[in-house]
Motif scaffolding. Structure first.
Motif, PDB file in Angstrom:
ATOM      1  N   LYS A   2      33.369 -43.127 -24.845  1.00 13.44           N
ATOM      2  CA  LYS A   2      33.629 -41.741 -25.211  1.00 13.44           C
ATOM      3  C   LYS A   2      32.343 -40.930 -25.231  1.00 13.44           C
ATOM      4  CE  LYS A   2      37.882 -42.388 -27.636  1.00 13.44           C
ATOM      5  NZ  LYS A   2      38.452 -42.964 -28.825  1.00 13.44           N
ATOM      6  N   VAL A   3      32.495 -39.679 -24.949  1.00 15.39           N
ATOM      7  CA  VAL A   3      31.361 -38.756 -24.977  1.00 15.39           C
ATOM      8  C   VAL A   3      31.744 -37.573 -25.865  1.00 15.39           C
ATOM      9  CG1 VAL A   3      29.920 -37.223 -23.608  1.00 15.39           C
ATOM     10  CG2 VAL A   3      30.649 -39.400 -22.650  1.00 15.39           C
ATOM     11  N   CYS A   4      30.813 -37.156 -26.706  1.00 12.47           N
ATOM     12  CA  CYS A   4      31.060 -35.989 -27.551  1.00 12.47           C
ATOM     13  C   CYS A   4      31.180 -34.760 -26.667  1.00 12.47           C
ATOM     14  CB  CYS A   4      29.922 -35.818 -28.558  1.00 12.47           C
ATOM     15  SG  CYS A   4      30.095 -34.328 -29.563  1.00 12.47           S
ATOM     16  N   SER A   5      32.303 -34.081 -26.750  1.00 17.43           N
ATOM     17  CA  SER A   5      32.488 -32.912 -25.884  1.00 17.43           C
ATOM     18  C   SER A   5      31.709 -31.715 -26.395  1.00 17.43           C
ATOM     19  CB  SER A   5      33.972 -32.570 -25.769  1.00 17.43           C
ATOM     20  OG  SER A   5      34.508 -32.292 -27.041  1.00 17.43           O
ATOM     21  N   PHE A   6      31.124 -31.858 -27.554  1.00 18.64           N
ATOM     22  CA  PHE A   6      30.349 -30.759 -28.134  1.00 18.64           C
ATOM     23  C   PHE A   6      28.893 -30.828 -27.696  1.00 18.64           C
ATOM     24  CE2 PHE A   6      28.537 -28.331 -31.750  1.00 18.64           C
ATOM     25  CZ  PHE A   6      29.342 -27.207 -31.655  1.00 18.64           C
ATOM     26  N   CYS A   7      28.290 -32.039 -27.780  1.00 15.19           N
ATOM     27  CA  CYS A   7      26.862 -32.158 -27.471  1.00 15.19           C
ATOM     28  C   CYS A   7      26.570 -33.156 -26.352  1.00 15.19           C
ATOM     29  CB  CYS A   7      26.073 -32.541 -28.727  1.00 15.19           C
ATOM     30  SG  CYS A   7      26.295 -34.248 -29.222  1.00 15.19           S
ATOM     31  N   GLY A   8      27.571 -33.936 -25.932  1.00 13.99           N
ATOM     32  CA  GLY A   8      27.351 -34.872 -24.829  1.00 13.99           C
ATOM     33  C   GLY A   8      26.833 -36.227 -25.245  1.00 13.99           C
ATOM     34  N   ASN A   9      26.581 -36.418 -26.525  1.00 18.44           N
ATOM     35  CA  ASN A   9      26.105 -37.694 -27.032  1.00 18.44           C
ATOM     36  C   ASN A   9      27.171 -38.788 -26.843  1.00 18.44           C
ATOM     37  OD1 ASN A   9      24.558 -39.580 -28.592  1.00 18.44           O
ATOM     38  ND2 ASN A   9      25.797 -39.074 -30.365  1.00 18.44           N
ATOM     39  N   LYS A  10      26.720 -40.021 -26.573  1.00 12.87           N
ATOM     40  CA  LYS A  10      27.675 -41.093 -26.301  1.00 12.87           C
ATOM     41  C   LYS A  10      27.901 -42.012 -27.497  1.00 12.87           C
ATOM     42  CE  LYS A  10      27.125 -41.441 -21.283  1.00 12.87           C
ATOM     43  NZ  LYS A  10      25.882 -40.734 -20.921  1.00 12.87           N
ATOM     44  N   ASP A  39      27.499 -39.347 -33.732  1.00 12.67           N
ATOM     45  CA  ASP A  39      26.323 -39.720 -34.525  1.00 12.67           C
ATOM     46  C   ASP A  39      25.237 -38.663 -34.462  1.00 12.67           C
ATOM     47  OD1 ASP A  39      27.546 -42.055 -35.181  1.00 12.67           O
ATOM     48  OD2 ASP A  39      26.453 -43.295 -33.736  1.00 12.67           O
ATOM     49  N   TYR A  40      25.287 -37.834 -33.431  1.00 12.33           N
ATOM     50  CA  TYR A  40      24.212 -36.869 -33.245  1.00 12.33           C
ATOM     51  C   TYR A  40      24.498 -35.531 -33.928  1.00 12.33           C
ATOM     52  CZ  TYR A  40      20.621 -34.049 -31.021  1.00 12.33           C
ATOM     53  OH  TYR A  40      19.573 -33.213 -30.810  1.00 12.33           O
ATOM     54  N   CYS A  41      25.635 -34.921 -33.581  1.00 12.78           N
ATOM     55  CA  CYS A  41      25.899 -33.571 -34.107  1.00 12.78           C
ATOM     56  C   CYS A  41      26.921 -33.542 -35.233  1.00 12.78           C
ATOM     57  CB  CYS A  41      26.324 -32.632 -32.978  1.00 12.78           C
ATOM     58  SG  CYS A  41      28.031 -32.861 -32.432  1.00 12.78           S
ATOM     59  N   GLY A  42      27.574 -34.688 -35.477  1.00 10.43           N
ATOM     60  CA  GLY A  42      28.508 -34.742 -36.587  1.00 10.43           C
ATOM     61  C   GLY A  42      29.888 -34.178 -36.287  1.00 10.43           C
ATOM     62  N   GLU A  43      30.107 -33.777 -35.045  1.00  9.89           N
ATOM     63  CA  GLU A  43      31.434 -33.285 -34.665  1.00  9.89           C
ATOM     64  C   GLU A  43      32.469 -34.389 -34.890  1.00  9.89           C
ATOM     65  OE1 GLU A  43      32.103 -30.282 -33.880  1.00  9.89           O
ATOM     66  OE2 GLU A  43      34.030 -30.306 -32.874  1.00  9.89           O
ATOM     67  N   GLN A  44      33.596 -34.020 -35.461  1.00 12.75           N
ATOM     68  CA  GLN A  44      34.616 -35.017 -35.771  1.00 12.75           C
ATOM     69  C   GLN A  44      35.827 -34.849 -34.866  1.00 12.75           C
ATOM     70  OE1 GLN A  44      35.105 -34.271 -40.001  1.00 12.75           O
ATOM     71  NE2 GLN A  44      33.783 -36.007 -40.491  1.00 12.75           N
ATOM     72  N   TYR A  45      36.351 -35.991 -34.444  1.00 10.67           N
ATOM     73  CA  TYR A  45      37.526 -36.000 -33.568  1.00 10.67           C
ATOM     74  C   TYR A  45      38.656 -36.752 -34.243  1.00 10.67           C
ATOM     75  CZ  TYR A  45      34.090 -34.476 -30.214  1.00 10.67           C
ATOM     76  OH  TYR A  45      33.106 -33.762 -29.603  1.00 10.67           O
TER      77      TYR A  45
END
Ligand SMILES: [Zn+2]
Length: 84
Positions: A2-10, A39-45
């Motif tokens: 999965k990739v964070c759609s907000f910041c691109g972090n994996k 883990d990077y921006c804290g965006e929750q899914y």
């Protein structure tokens, strides 16, 4: 993967969080809701089935077909009236 759609972090971790459902100025607070958090921006899914479950619970509580585990009294303030 999965990739964070907000910041691109994996790096995304499975966590449990507190979720506040809001609808027409009615609130439902649910503890220990499973989610995946960047883990990077804290965006929750949240999985759609998780959100659906919370929505159904909200409707059940609104219709009084279910009682919540407990209720809390929440302070309310207007930002413009908060003193510096
Ligand atoms: Zn992110």
């Amino acid at each position: 993967m999965k990739v964070c759609s907000f910041c691109g972090n994996k790096n995304i971790s499975e966590k449990k969080t507190q979720y506040i459902y809001k609808h027409d100025n009615h609130f439902l607070l649910v503890n220990d809701v499973p989610c995946e958090e960047c883990d990077y921006c804290g965006e929750q899914y949240f999985q759609s089935k998780v959100l659906k479950k919370i929505e159904n619970d909200f409707l059940a509580l609104q219709g009084s077909t279910r009682q919540p585990k407990k209720s809390i009294l929440m302070p309310v303030d207007e930002f413009s009236e908060i003193e510096d």
